[in-house]
Design a protein around this motif. Structure first.
Motif, PDB file in Angstrom:
ATOM      1  N   THR A   1       0.829  -1.210   0.000  1.00 28.46           N
ATOM      2  CA  THR A   1       0.000   0.000   0.000  1.00 28.46           C
ATOM      3  C   THR A   1       0.863   1.259   0.000  1.00 28.46           C
ATOM      4  OG1 THR A   1      -0.212  -0.074   2.415  1.00 28.46           O
ATOM      5  CG2 THR A   1      -1.936  -1.160   1.124  1.00 28.46           C
ATOM      6  N   THR A   2       2.003   1.214   0.699  1.00 32.74           N
ATOM      7  CA  THR A   2       2.903   2.367   0.701  1.00 32.74           C
ATOM      8  C   THR A   2       3.512   2.589  -0.669  1.00 32.74           C
ATOM      9  OG1 THR A   2       3.422   2.018   3.045  1.00 32.74           O
ATOM     10  CG2 THR A   2       4.948   3.376   1.769  1.00 32.74           C
ATOM     11  N   GLN A   3       3.902   1.489  -1.317  1.00 27.46           N
ATOM     12  CA  GLN A   3       4.453   1.627  -2.670  1.00 27.46           C
ATOM     13  C   GLN A   3       3.420   2.221  -3.624  1.00 27.46           C
ATOM     14  OE1 GLN A   3       7.227  -1.298  -4.474  1.00 27.46           O
ATOM     15  NE2 GLN A   3       6.658  -2.585  -2.724  1.00 27.46           N
ATOM     16  N   ARG A   4       2.173   1.764  -3.519  1.00 25.03           N
ATOM     17  CA  ARG A   4       1.142   2.311  -4.389  1.00 25.03           C
ATOM     18  C   ARG A   4       1.014   3.822  -4.181  1.00 25.03           C
ATOM     19  NH1 ARG A   4      -4.071   4.103  -4.166  1.00 25.03           N
ATOM     20  NH2 ARG A   4      -5.300   3.794  -6.079  1.00 25.03           N
ATOM     21  N   THR A   5       1.019   4.253  -2.928  1.00 29.54           N
ATOM     22  CA  THR A   5       0.901   5.680  -2.636  1.00 29.54           C
ATOM     23  C   THR A   5       2.060   6.461  -3.241  1.00 29.54           C
ATOM     24  OG1 THR A   5      -0.311   5.259  -0.582  1.00 29.54           O
ATOM     25  CG2 THR A   5       0.806   7.382  -0.786  1.00 29.54           C
ATOM     26  N   LEU A   6       3.268   5.946  -3.112  1.00 33.43           N
ATOM     27  CA  LEU A   6       4.437   6.646  -3.635  1.00 33.43           C
ATOM     28  C   LEU A   6       4.448   6.659  -5.160  1.00 33.43           C
ATOM     29  CD1 LEU A   6       7.177   5.294  -1.179  1.00 33.43           C
ATOM     30  CD2 LEU A   6       6.136   7.567  -1.196  1.00 33.43           C
ATOM     31  N   ILE A   7       4.086   5.542  -5.769  1.00 34.03           N
ATOM     32  CA  ILE A   7       4.060   5.481  -7.231  1.00 34.03           C
ATOM     33  C   ILE A   7       3.030   6.452  -7.781  1.00 34.03           C
ATOM     34  CG2 ILE A   7       3.496   4.017  -9.204  1.00 34.03           C
ATOM     35  CD1 ILE A   7       4.644   1.643  -7.545  1.00 34.03           C
ATOM     36  N   LEU A   8       1.845   6.419  -7.224  1.00 33.29           N
ATOM     37  CA  LEU A   8       0.772   7.292  -7.694  1.00 33.29           C
ATOM     38  C   LEU A   8       1.102   8.760  -7.446  1.00 33.29           C
ATOM     39  CD1 LEU A   8      -1.996   7.641  -8.889  1.00 33.29           C
ATOM     40  CD2 LEU A   8      -2.989   7.079  -6.671  1.00 33.29           C
ATOM     41  N   SER A   9       1.627   9.060  -6.265  1.00 30.26           N
ATOM     42  CA  SER A   9       1.998  10.447  -5.956  1.00 30.26           C
ATOM     43  C   SER A   9       3.032  10.956  -6.953  1.00 30.26           C
ATOM     44  CB  SER A   9       2.549  10.544  -4.533  1.00 30.26           C
ATOM     45  OG  SER A   9       1.572  10.210  -3.585  1.00 30.26           O
ATOM     46  N   GLY A  10       4.007  10.113  -7.292  1.00 25.78           N
ATOM     47  CA  GLY A  10       5.029  10.517  -8.239  1.00 25.78           C
ATOM     48  C   GLY A  10       4.467  10.811  -9.616  1.00 25.78           C
ATOM     49  N   PHE A  11       3.604   9.932 -10.124  1.00 23.20           N
ATOM     50  CA  PHE A  11       3.025  10.153 -11.447  1.00 23.20           C
ATOM     51  C   PHE A  11       2.227  11.451 -11.490  1.00 23.20           C
ATOM     52  CE2 PHE A  11       3.713   5.629 -12.600  1.00 23.20           C
ATOM     53  CZ  PHE A  11       4.267   5.844 -13.846  1.00 23.20           C
ATOM     54  N   LEU A  12       1.449  11.707 -10.456  1.00 24.62           N
ATOM     55  CA  LEU A  12       0.665  12.934 -10.422  1.00 24.62           C
ATOM     56  C   LEU A  12       1.565  14.165 -10.296  1.00 24.62           C
ATOM     57  CD1 LEU A  12      -2.172  11.563  -8.150  1.00 24.62           C
ATOM     58  CD2 LEU A  12      -2.491  12.412 -10.483  1.00 24.62           C
ATOM     59  N   PHE A  13       2.618  14.051  -9.494  1.00 23.11           N
ATOM     60  CA  PHE A  13       3.550  15.162  -9.319  1.00 23.11           C
ATOM     61  C   PHE A  13       4.231  15.497 -10.643  1.00 23.11           C
ATOM     62  CE2 PHE A  13       7.798  16.814  -8.273  1.00 23.11           C
ATOM     63  CZ  PHE A  13       7.470  17.884  -7.453  1.00 23.11           C
ATOM     64  N   TRP A  14       4.742  14.470 -11.349  1.00 23.13           N
ATOM     65  CA  TRP A  14       5.409  14.731 -12.635  1.00 23.13           C
ATOM     66  C   TRP A  14       4.416  15.288 -13.649  1.00 23.13           C
ATOM     67  CZ3 TRP A  14       9.713  14.865 -10.597  1.00 23.13           C
ATOM     68  CH2 TRP A  14      10.285  13.834  -9.878  1.00 23.13           C
ATOM     69  N   ALA A  15       3.165  14.821 -13.608  1.00 21.08           N
ATOM     70  CA  ALA A  15       2.155  15.356 -14.532  1.00 21.08           C
ATOM     71  C   ALA A  15       1.872  16.826 -14.246  1.00 21.08           C
ATOM     72  CB  ALA A  15       0.870  14.533 -14.425  1.00 21.08           C
ATOM     73  N   GLY A  16       1.782  17.176 -12.962  1.00 16.56           N
ATOM     74  CA  GLY A  16       1.586  18.580 -12.617  1.00 16.56           C
ATOM     75  C   GLY A  16       2.756  19.435 -13.070  1.00 16.56           C
ATOM     76  N   TRP A  17       3.956  18.910 -12.894  1.00 13.65           N
ATOM     77  CA  TRP A  17       5.158  19.632 -13.339  1.00 13.65           C
ATOM     78  C   TRP A  17       5.115  19.829 -14.851  1.00 13.65           C
ATOM     79  CZ3 TRP A  17      10.135  19.212 -10.174  1.00 13.65           C
ATOM     80  CH2 TRP A  17      11.138  20.017 -10.706  1.00 13.65           C
ATOM     81  N   SER A  18       4.792  18.755 -15.587  1.00 11.01           N
ATOM     82  CA  SER A  18       4.737  18.855 -17.046  1.00 11.01           C
ATOM     83  C   SER A  18       3.692  19.859 -17.491  1.00 11.01           C
ATOM     84  CB  SER A  18       4.415  17.475 -17.642  1.00 11.01           C
ATOM     85  OG  SER A  18       5.455  16.552 -17.370  1.00 11.01           O
ATOM     86  N   GLN A  19       2.555  19.892 -16.801  1.00 11.34           N
ATOM     87  CA  GLN A  19       1.519  20.856 -17.153  1.00 11.34           C
ATOM     88  C   GLN A  19       1.989  22.278 -16.869  1.00 11.34           C
ATOM     89  OE1 GLN A  19      -1.210  20.126 -18.819  1.00 11.34           O
ATOM     90  NE2 GLN A  19      -1.715  22.286 -18.922  1.00 11.34           N
ATOM     91  N   GLY A  20       2.743  22.455 -15.797  1.00 11.14           N
ATOM     92  CA  GLY A  20       3.306  23.765 -15.513  1.00 11.14           C
ATOM     93  C   GLY A  20       4.259  24.220 -16.602  1.00 11.14           C
TER      94      GLY A  20
END
Length: 241
Positions: free
Chosen positions: A43-62
């Motif tokens: 469950t911790t890995q899922r949280t970290l993986i998902l958080s990372g994908f969303l973070f990089w997507a937000g960065w790319s959108q910026g």
């Protein structure tokens, strides 16, 4: 303009996701003993993986906003994501009829990226961080049964986690997306991502990850069918031997 370091980080997360899903598939076919729903290791890995994908997507959108990405180009990408989200729902309903995906990560992207594109230019960086903090806090403070149905659980204020193979509601998962957008505005963060890739063996690995990181949607859609085909093919050969 591509940012090779950003692509390499995204590619790293893609490899991590594929390894995670391979382990999930092995557990699904009872080849390993692992509970992906309650065991903190998973469950911790899922949280970290998902958080990372969303973070990089937000960065790319910026970065896209800063570069003046055109409306039609954004619309084409959004249609690809929305179509892929529909495919995930259809495919998961076939494989997991009792726990199919009605609002997973691609559904979250399809809903949130237009909001980010519209609201991002109007929100100062402190406001982005403040809204992100509020998004994390609200699900812990507010829950109501009205949000427990498939029609409303996408908000995130559920009283219990729904039975589904992937659940990425707006709250709290808009938070890493907003933080990624905020990071894209930081000169220090931009300098970290704009530097060259390392040389030597590490550089070759980074360049490979960067090449992979340019195709996140295609990889997301294809990696599970490929993993499952390889796994089931291997099982068939082993049982036939």
């Amino acid at each position: 303009m591509r940012h090779a370091r950003l692509d390499a980080w995204r590619g790293t997360w893609m490899v991590w996701m594929a390894a995670f899903h391979l382990a999930f598939d092995l557990a699904h076919y009872r080849l390993i003993d692992a509970n992906f729903y309650v065991d903190a290791l998973w469950t911790t890995q899922r949280t970290l993986i998902l958080s990372g994908f969303l973070f990089w997507a937000g960065w790319s959108q910026g970065l896209a906003l800063a570069a003046g990405q055109s409306g039609p180009r954004f619309a084409r990408r959004w249609l690809q994501i929305a179509g892929a989200a529909c495919l995930v729902s259809v495919g998961s309903s076939w494989m997991f009829p009792n726990s199919w995906i009605s609002f997973g990560v691609l559904h979250a992207f399809a809903l949130l990226l237009p909001v980010l594109r519209w609201a991002g230019p109007h929100l100062p960086t402190p406001a982005l961080v403040g809204v992100a903090a509020l998004a994390v806090a609200l699900p812990a403070l507010v829950q109501h049964p009205v949000f427990d149905s498939r029609w409303t659980n996408w908000v995130g204020l559920v009283t219990h986690k729904p039975i589904t193979e992937d659940f990425v509601p707006v709250l709290p998962w808009v938070a890493p997306l907003l933080l990624g957008l905020a990071a894209a505005r930081s000169p220090r963060c931009l300098r970290l991502m704009q530097g060259p890739l390392p040389e030597g063996g590490l550089g070759r690995l980074a360049r490979g990850l960067a090449a992979l990181g340019r195709w996140p949607l295609s990889f997301y859609l294809l990696h599970q069918p490929v993993l499952l085909a390889a796994l089931l093919g291997g099982l068939w050969l082993w049982r036939s031997a």
